[in-house]
Design a protein around this motif. Structure first.
Motif, PDB file in Angstrom:
ATOM      1  N   PHE A 368       0.857  -1.188   0.000  1.00  0.00           N
ATOM      2  CA  PHE A 368       0.000   0.000   0.000  1.00  0.00           C
ATOM      3  C   PHE A 368       0.892   1.236   0.000  1.00  0.00           C
ATOM      4  N   ILE A 369       0.622   2.164  -0.906  1.00  0.00           N
ATOM      5  CA  ILE A 369       1.379   3.409  -0.988  1.00  0.00           C
ATOM      6  C   ILE A 369       0.402   4.573  -0.838  1.00  0.00           C
ATOM      7  N   HIS A 370       0.557   5.325   0.237  1.00  0.00           N
ATOM      8  CA  HIS A 370      -0.333   6.452   0.516  1.00  0.00           C
ATOM      9  C   HIS A 370       0.364   7.745   0.099  1.00  0.00           C
ATOM     10  N   LEU A 371      -0.141   8.377  -0.958  1.00  0.00           N
ATOM     11  CA  LEU A 371       0.479   9.579  -1.499  1.00  0.00           C
ATOM     12  C   LEU A 371      -0.047  10.847  -0.826  1.00  0.00           C
ATOM     13  N   LYS A 372       0.695  11.919  -1.011  1.00  0.00           N
ATOM     14  CA  LYS A 372       0.243  13.250  -0.606  1.00  0.00           C
ATOM     15  C   LYS A 372      -0.668  13.821  -1.683  1.00  0.00           C
TER      16      LYS A 372
END
Length: 521
Positions: A368-372
């Protein structure tokens, strides 16, 4: 005292009263009704401040402090009306407490004019109080009036809530009674923070628990890596692949042969906290009374861990928590490997982390990659080299589209790192954005809920799991849990509610249907 002095005193008192009454005027404009409790509380506070003003030595300082609390309390209500068209409530207080300091400051800076106006409002009240304080006001009568006016809200109303609370909770002075008593005081917004803090404490206890799943089977889907990219504040119609007149997704457009696009994806909430929670857990929007924090322990990360086959990772360019626990931290705490970037960085900072993950010995990875993404302050979300769109005379609109263009680049870089494997990359934004004049902001409107949702497949993916093209069926992004569950091969568990009615959660934690939500202008 001469008639002229009495008249001046009267005019000052009327002027001060009208200033204090300002929140009621705004309430009336919004709801076309007077809020009697708000009116009483503001008058009571005015009386208390007037009484304090005449206390020797410390009176003026105490009065100034009470005035500041009054302005701050009503300022929260006014700003909530301006931004969300709702009064300040527990959900907003919760989001305020769980937002990290940097984000809170960024949010405040978007309301510079409102803050200046509140400061001028405070200065006007302080000046009026100072002028009125020069006249001899009989303190005992002012305090008597305050006590009499408080009998109804704090006396009768709080006692009725006290009785109801005793029946519902079995406590003579439980949290419900305390909350309702605080709502009937002049600084009524303290109640919202009290309830939000109680919720946060309960959240911390739930976070210690772990879901134990009934027995299930795991089918081999022949996938090696699944990357779930969680975007931030991306409005669907700002993307070129969704029809934007600006080419904001040129790189993704080149990959359409391997992409499934959901054309009518709807987020379950206009806030990150609640939206991600419903997307990653088995929960769907429900009424406040039916919402159970324990349900969040059944989440896709915990489920993947329970397969004993998938290694789980959480990479985030957003802080893990604010002052307190945030809602989806119940879910992210289950990831076996977690990395949060603490310093200010553009989203490409996650790329070396992903590269490192792909070199480990795991045969099956769920990342999981949570971006700005396009989070406020949007002009800081991309490097100067992505300062591409300049055609609009509103700088923040240009900046928003530039942030979408940059997200397209980051997403393409992520795909490049896994395209040699049997891999799938999912991209979905937490929520959309509502346009308010010269900028995009959080808003509980249709555009604030419509989000991009795409799935890319590498050429090596088994055709059984490779679906491409455009899906016109309306879908809630709460189905992300089910989609990933299928991709990791889980069989034999009860399916998540598909939320075909497209239920969404308002900022005040009330459930509505997407079709009934306000359309954008």
């Amino acid at each position: 005292m001469t008639w002229t002095k009495k008249r001046k005193e009267l005019y000052l008192f009327i002027g001060l009263f009208l200033l204090v009454f300002l929140p009621n005027i705004l309430y009336f404009i919004h709801y076309t009704m007077l809020e009697f409790r708000l009116f009483l509380n503001n008058v009571v506070l005015l009386c208390i401040i007037l009484a304090c003003w005449n206390i020797p030595k410390i009176g003026k300082y105490l009065g100034a402090l009470l005035l500041a609390l009054f302005v701050g309390n009503n300022g929260l209500t006014i700003m909530s009306f301006l931004l969300y068209k709702e009064s300040f409530n527990v959900a907003l207080a919760y989001n305020f407490l769980t937002t990290n300091k940097a984000e809170a400051l960024e949010a405040l800076l978007t309301f510079k004019l409102t803050i200046v106006l509140l400061f001028l409002y405070y200065a006007a009240l302080l000046y009026g109080m100072y002028r009125l304080g020069q006249y001899k006001i009989k303190t005992k009568y002012v305090l008597l009036l305050a006590v009499v006016l408080l009998i109804y809200p704090i006396g009768f109303k709080s006692y009725s809530f006290y009785q109801k609370d005793k029946i519902l909770t079995g406590e003579s002075m439980g949290w419900m009674a305390k909350y309702n008593m605080l709502t009937n005081t002049p600084l009524y917004n303290i109640a919202t923070f009290y309830e939000a803090n109680r919720f946060i404490k309960e959240l911390a206890e739930i976070k210690k628990q772990h879901m134990v799943y009934p027995s299930f089977t795991v089918e081999d889907t022949d996938l090696e890596t699944i990357v779930v990219v969680l975007g931030e504040s991306a409005r669907k119609d700002a993307l070129g692949i969704y029809g934007s007149s600006l080419e904001t997704t040129p790189l993704l457009k080149k990959r359409l042969a391997n992409v499934l696009i959901y054309d009518q994806a709807v987020a379950p909430s206009s806030f990150t906290n609640t939206a991600l929670t419903f997307m990653l857990s088995k929960g769907v929007p429900v009424e406040k009374k039916d919402f159970k924090l324990e349900a969040l322990n059944d989440n896709i990360i915990g489920l993947a861990n329970s397969t004993k086959q998938w290694e789980t990772y959480w990479l985030s360019n957003q802080d893990e928590i604010g002052i307190y626990e945030n809602l989806y931290s119940i879910i992210t705490k289950d990831a076996k490997h977690k990395q949060h970037i603490k310093e200010k960085s553009h989203d490409e900072v996650v790329l070396p982390m992903l590269e490192q993950i792909l070199q480990d010995s795991s045969k099956k990875r769920l990342v999981f990659i949570h971006l700005k993404g396009s989070h406020m302050k949007v002009s800081e979300r991309y490097p100067e080299t992505f300062e591409y769109f300049k055609g609009d005379d509103r700088p923040l609109i240009n900046a928003y589209y530039n942030s979408i263009l940059y997200t397209d680049y980051v997403l393409d870089q992520i795909i490049k790192k896994v395209d040699h494997q049997k891999s799938i990359v999912l991209y979905v934004s937490d929520h959309g954005q509502t346009q308010r004049k010269d900028k995009f902001v959080h808003g509980f409107t249709k555009k604030g809920l419509e989000v991009p949702f795409v799935i890319w497949h590498s050429d090596l993916v088994n055709q059984q799991y490779k679906v491409v093209g455009r899906d016109q069926t309306p879908i809630s992004t709460t189905n992300l849990y089910t989609i990933i569950s299928d991709l990791i091969g889980v069989k034999g568990l009860e399916r998540k509610d598909p939320n075909t009615a497209l239920k969404v959660l308002s900022p005040s934690f009330n459930v509505a249907r997407y079709e009934d939500v306000e359309s954008d202008e």
